[in-house]
Design an enzyme around this catalytic site. Structure first.
Site, PDB file in Angstrom:
ATOM      1  CB  CYS A 146     -14.481  -3.342  -0.801  1.00  0.00           C
ATOM      2  SG  CYS A 146     -14.009  -1.646  -0.482  1.00  0.00           S
ATOM      3  CB  CYS A 161       2.939   5.785  10.574  1.00  0.00           C
ATOM      4  SG  CYS A 161       3.026   6.177  12.321  1.00  0.00           S
ATOM      5  CB  CYS A 193      -7.182  -2.591  -3.447  1.00  0.00           C
ATOM      6  SG  CYS A 193      -7.710  -3.615  -2.067  1.00  0.00           S
ATOM      7  CB  CYS A 243      11.438   4.899  11.269  1.00  0.00           C
ATOM      8  SG  CYS A 243       9.974   5.965  11.222  1.00  0.00           S
ATOM      9  CB  CYS A 296      -2.865  -2.255   6.681  1.00  0.00           C
ATOM     10  SG  CYS A 296      -1.229  -1.781   7.196  1.00  0.00           S
ATOM     11  CG  HIS A 319      -9.412   2.529  -4.116  1.00  0.00           C
ATOM     12  ND1 HIS A 319     -10.352   1.704  -3.544  1.00  0.00           N
ATOM     13  CD2 HIS A 319     -10.025   3.136  -5.168  1.00  0.00           C
ATOM     14  CE1 HIS A 319     -11.491   1.809  -4.218  1.00  0.00           C
ATOM     15  NE2 HIS A 319     -11.315   2.663  -5.208  1.00  0.00           N
ATOM     16  CB  CYS A 321      -5.225   1.265   3.971  1.00  0.00           C
ATOM     17  SG  CYS A 321      -4.057   2.593   3.625  1.00  0.00           S
ATOM     18  CB  CYS A 380     -10.389   0.778   3.689  1.00  0.00           C
ATOM     19  SG  CYS A 380      -8.859   0.504   2.787  1.00  0.00           S
ATOM     20  CB  CYS A 426       1.098  -1.581   1.284  1.00  0.00           C
ATOM     21  SG  CYS A 426       1.818  -0.144   2.055  1.00  0.00           S
ATOM     22  CB  CYS A 470       7.339   5.622  18.357  1.00  0.00           C
ATOM     23  SG  CYS A 470       7.151   4.761  16.778  1.00  0.00           S
ATOM     24  CB  CYS A 500       0.420   5.172   7.872  1.00  0.00           C
ATOM     25  SG  CYS A 500       1.495   4.010   7.013  1.00  0.00           S
ATOM     26  CB  CYS A 516       7.271  11.806  12.767  1.00  0.00           C
ATOM     27  SG  CYS A 516       6.120  10.766  13.658  1.00  0.00           S
TER      28      CYS A 516
HETATM   29  S1  SF4 Z   1     -10.277  -2.487   0.675  1.00  0.00           S
HETATM   30 FE1  SF4 Z   1      -9.656  -0.324   0.742  1.00  0.00          FE
HETATM   31  S2  SF4 Z   1      -8.109  -0.116  -0.833  1.00  0.00           S
HETATM   32 FE2  SF4 Z   1      -9.173  -2.059  -1.211  1.00  0.00          FE
HETATM   33  S3  SF4 Z   1     -10.789  -1.537  -2.643  1.00  0.00           S
HETATM   34 FE3  SF4 Z   1     -11.680  -1.363  -0.655  1.00  0.00          FE
HETATM   35  S4  SF4 Z   1     -11.397   0.812  -0.092  1.00  0.00           S
HETATM   36 FE4  SF4 Z   1     -10.058   0.375  -1.803  1.00  0.00          FE
HETATM   37  S1  SF4 Z   2      -1.718   2.030   6.551  1.00  0.00           S
HETATM   38 FE1  SF4 Z   2      -1.928   1.876   4.323  1.00  0.00          FE
HETATM   39  S2  SF4 Z   2      -0.156   2.998   3.530  1.00  0.00           S
HETATM   40 FE2  SF4 Z   2       0.271   2.560   5.672  1.00  0.00          FE
HETATM   41  S3  SF4 Z   2       1.403   0.641   5.622  1.00  0.00           S
HETATM   42 FE3  SF4 Z   2      -0.755   0.101   5.881  1.00  0.00          FE
HETATM   43  S4  SF4 Z   2      -1.519  -0.239   3.813  1.00  0.00           S
HETATM   44 FE4  SF4 Z   2       0.432   0.816   3.617  1.00  0.00          FE
END
Ligand code: SF4
Ligand code: SF4
Lengths: 314, 485
Positions: A262, A189, A241, A51, A289, A238, A295, A268, A277, A48, A298, A151
């Site tokens: 969470c 992505c 996080c 990137c 994200c 995770h 999340c 997530c 990230c 797309c 991706c 991709c």
């Molecule tokens: S928000 Fe997502 S990455 Fe963060 S603790 Fe919860 S499940 Fe894990």
């Molecule tokens: S979807 Fe998850 S792995 Fe992809 S950029 Fe967002 S936080 Fe990072």
């Protein structure tokens, strides 16, 4: 000087202060950079352009610096000045001249159904070139293949269930055709600009320091089982996080706008995603994200099918 | 040198440009040239991914994430259209804050898309870049007319614009999570309740962007246009256009920033969604996919189809090809021109114009007219951010309403991507996607001939394009790029 020490350290550490420079990124090796400016070709299959657009967001070093000093980008459909046969001919001529020395970057997946005709990249002397054919030809004589985006690395959305084009990853096309050029995957992505520029800089440095073969050997040592450079993809989202405590307490957000808990129950996929990230964040560090929503995982080979439904707890 | 020339027949010569570069996607242009002018044209979209097929059977909410990945330049447009279709299917009404934050997210991406288009996709058509790849090689006769000093200023702007568009992405990300491909827009609104701090961060970034648009981008477009005045008289095409309207200004959806409408053969009319259809006689899809409204749409590839030459379907409004994009929106909305626009038109062009249509049909519908429309529009969107949305947004107030995906239902989302009209249609059965159809902007413009034999809008715009040197067919690509395909 093509890249300042400060740029380099920033690139490696991400935007959040307090995270040390990874051992693989010893800033003392950066001085060598000014000597080696590799020829790079960037082609786009089923993608797309996200990137490429993400690459434009590079801050340290700026994208202008990357284009003007760090690499010689001989082909890139979205930004190059030339087009048509002139562009195609320039790519094939320089590739011949630079055989075995150039870096080949792929964005987008490769459809293999119908002999590759679901993705035509260009035309020369009345012959059309498909992504499939071009991928094989250009990868064969490259020093290094870099797959940017999920991709190219793993197939991504064009290869998701229901696709009719038999889209697949560049990695698989190369393996199926017995091509032995070293491959680095930079999934996402799209991928974060730091992941793309950082990997290129590391590869260029390693080649500078150790010669082509030795340098490529160093780069390959950085990769995990999915072909990703561990300095960027070596940690689980995770596990790192900021909401992990809440997860451990079973304190889950029930709506997207609840930022105190969470996001697991909102879907997530942090537990199955490996990328930095959580500390690097996106777009100059303004957000990411999970802080914003969830999340999607991706950066993983199973994206999107294994991560979907995106908004249901996995 | 383009060497892709078929032998001359009746004084006619065929030229192909493949790839057409500096666009999003894969496009080939083939034209027939006679007596130094294009007399026929074929545009071919060279890639098919099959999103429609991939979406079937999935959780409908996934569509807003998956369809964003159709375009890395304007993912927010697909996210918006998809969420509108899902809002419709789930029968949710947004909160005021939900509506306004969506505008703040989408508006910021409008600015990044227009700046990226002019500076990084189109400007090399008028400006000599640094003498290094990827800016060279170029055609032997690139027709670059800026004097050295102006050219140097333009190159500095190219670099500066890289930064400004990056800042626009930061604005999107503040409420959208990240760019490209946002996480923050979902059915029912957006996911981030704006805080005072985040709004202040947005506003401070915005200030820099607005300044660049008003003081650099807009005057530069007029200035470059004045050096290439002849490009205001080529690339006009059908002079038919359409806009769905975009940026809701009230919660009832009655007022929009840029209004909807249709302009065909010199007549204005109200937009009627029932009149949209797609045709595939010359596209690599089964003939059973032709002559259908998107709510009945089918997307079944047929790659061996005789006579077909593109993966793009021919979208038509009331059987007519219509141009979409900033020019269409400016023509239909007909706003007052910016002060700088009015002044430059007077000083550099000797034209007295107050509203957009004062440019006249011939000048507006042209290669350069599209660049002017885009730049004028950028300022309108920037001013709406400043004068309306940043004032209407309420820190701390909810941006999201909960909803449930129905067992069965359908929804349709109309919006305007920066590059033009965008429609998403979803049909839900057993709470899963049963059918999803997409009609992106680029396809409205770059489509091939339809079942009635009419050329697509860009194909038509190429007719009459001067090609004094078949080895350097610069104006062909300039016309194509003016549409931001
Ligand atoms: S928000 Fe997502 S990455 Fe963060 S603790 Fe919860 S499940 Fe894990
Ligand atoms: S979807 Fe998850 S792995 Fe992809 S950029 Fe967002 S936080 Fe990072």
């Amino acid at each position: 000087m093509s890249l300042t020490r400060r740029d380099f350290v920033k690139l490696c550490t991400g935007t959040v202060a307090g995270f040390g420079v990874s051992q693989m990124f010893n800033p003392s090796i950066v001085q060598a950079l000014e000597k080696f400016v590799p020829h790079v070709f960037w082609i786009q299959g089923q993608g797309c352009t996200g990137c490429s657009v993400s690459l434009l967001n590079s801050v340290h070093p700026s994208i202008a610096k990357v284009l003007l000093d760090v690499i010689t980008l001989d082909f890139h459909p979205t930004i190059m000045g030339s087009e048509g046969e002139m562009a195609w001919g320039h790519m094939t001529d320089v590739a011949k001249e630079q055989k075995g020395k150039y870096i080949m970057i792929f964005e987008g997946s490769v459809p293999v159904a119908e002999n590759g005709h679901y993705c035509i990249l260009g035309e020369k002397d009345h012959k059309e070139y498909t992504m499939l054919e071009t991928t094989i030809e250009m990868a064969k004589n490259a020093a290094l293949v870099v797959n940017v985006g999920t991709c190219a690395a793993y197939g991504g959305i064009p290869a998701a269930e229901g696709n009719v084009t038999e889209a697949t990853s560049v990695t698989k096309v190369l393996a199926d055709n017995g091509i032995k050029t070293p491959v680095v995957n930079i999934p996402g992505c799209p991928p974060h600009p730091d992941w793309m520029v950082g990997t290129l800089v590391v590869a260029i440095n390693a080649i500078e320091e150790n010669g082509l073969e030795g340098g490529l050997g160093e780069v390959v040592k950085l990769l995990d089982d999915e072909g990703r450079p561990t300095p960027f993809f070596g940690e689980n989202i995770h596990d790192n996080c900021p909401y992990l405590d809440k997860f451990d307490e079973d304190a889950y957000s029930k709506v997207f706008t609840d930022k105190d808990n969470c996001r697991y129950e909102l879907g997530c996929k942090g537990p199955s995603a490996n990328a930095d990230c959580f500390k690097r964040k996106w777009n100059g560090g303004v957000n990411w994200c999970v802080e914003n929503a969830v999340c999607l995982g991706c950066v993983e080979p199973g994206f999107p099918d294994e991560m979907s439904p995106f908004y249901e707890a996995g | 040198m383009s060497k892709s020339k078929a032998p001359a027949k009746d004084g006619k010569l065929k030229i192909a440009i493949d790839p057409v570069s500096r666009i999003e996607g894969h496009l080939k242009a083939e034209v027939t040239v006679k007596d130094g002018k294009v007399v026929d044209a074929w545009l071919s979209g060279g890639m098919y991914r099959g999103f429609e097929n991939i979406l079937v059977g999935r959780d409908p909410r996934d569509a807003a994430q998956l369809t964003q990945r159709l375009c890395g330049v304007c993912p927010t447009a697909h996210s918006t259209a998809s969420c509108l279709a899902l809002d419709d299917a789930c029968d949710v009404k947004l909160t005021t804050n939900g509506r306004v934050t969506r505008n703040l997210i989408f508006g910021a991406n409008y600015l990044q898309s227009h700046i990226l288009h002019f500076y990084h996709l189109a400007a090399l058509d008028f400006v000599r870049g640094p003498g290094k790849a990827p800016f060279v090689p170029r055609f032997d006769h690139p027709d670059l007319r800026l004097d050295e000093k102006t050219n140097a200023v333009a190159v500095d702007q190219y670099i500066k614009a890289l930064e400004v568009r990056r800042v626009c992405h930061e604005m999107v990300a503040l409420f959208g999570g990240k760019m490209p491909h946002i996480s923050g827009q979902v059915v029912g609104g957006t996911t981030e309740i704006p805080t005072k701090e985040k709004l202040a961060e947005y506003a401070s970034r915005f200030k820099e962007v607005r300044k660049f648009i008003a003081e650099t981008y807009l005057p530069t477009v007029y200035l470059i246009g004045s050096v290439y005045k002849d490009l205001f008289s080529i690339g006009g095409g059908y002079k038919n256009c359409m806009s769905y309207g975009v940026f809701p200004m009230d919660d009832e959806g009655e007022n929009v920033l840029l209004k909807s409408g249709v302009y065909i053969e010199g007549k204005d009319s109200k937009f009627d969604p029932a009149l949209i259809k797609e045709y595939v006689k010359y596209s690599w899809f089964k003939d059973s996919c032709s002559d259908l409204h998107p709510s009945e749409g089918k997307t079944i590839p047929d790659i061996h189809k005789e006579g077909a030459y593109s993966f793009v379907k021919a979208s038509r409004y009331n059987k007519k090809p219509v141009e979409v994009g900033p020019l269409a929106r400016m023509w239909i909305h007909n706003p007052e021109l910016s002060d700088i626009g009015k002044k430059q038109l007077k000083d550099l062009y000797g034209i007295k114009a107050v509203k957009f249509r004062d440019l006249g049909e011939d000048m507006a519908f042209s290669l350069m007219g599209r660049h002017v429309a885009r730049a004028e529009e950028a300022l309108i969107v920037a001013d709406a951010i400043n004068d309306t949305w940043l004032k209407d947004v309420k820190p701390g107030e909810d941006t999201f309403v909960e909803s449930k995906i129905p067992a069965t239902g359908e929804g349709i989302g109309f919006t305007e991507a920066p590059r033009g009209s965008l429609l998403h249609y979803v049909n839900i059965k057993d709470s899963k996607v049963a059918n999803y159809q997409l009609m992106p902007a680029t396809l409205w413009n770059t489509n091939p001939r339809d079942d009635m034999g009419q050329r697509g809008p860009v194909e038509e715009a190429l007719i009459g394009c001067p090609v004094p040197d078949t080895g350097s067919p610069v104006d062909i690509s300039r016309i194509i790029r003016s549409f931001d395909p």
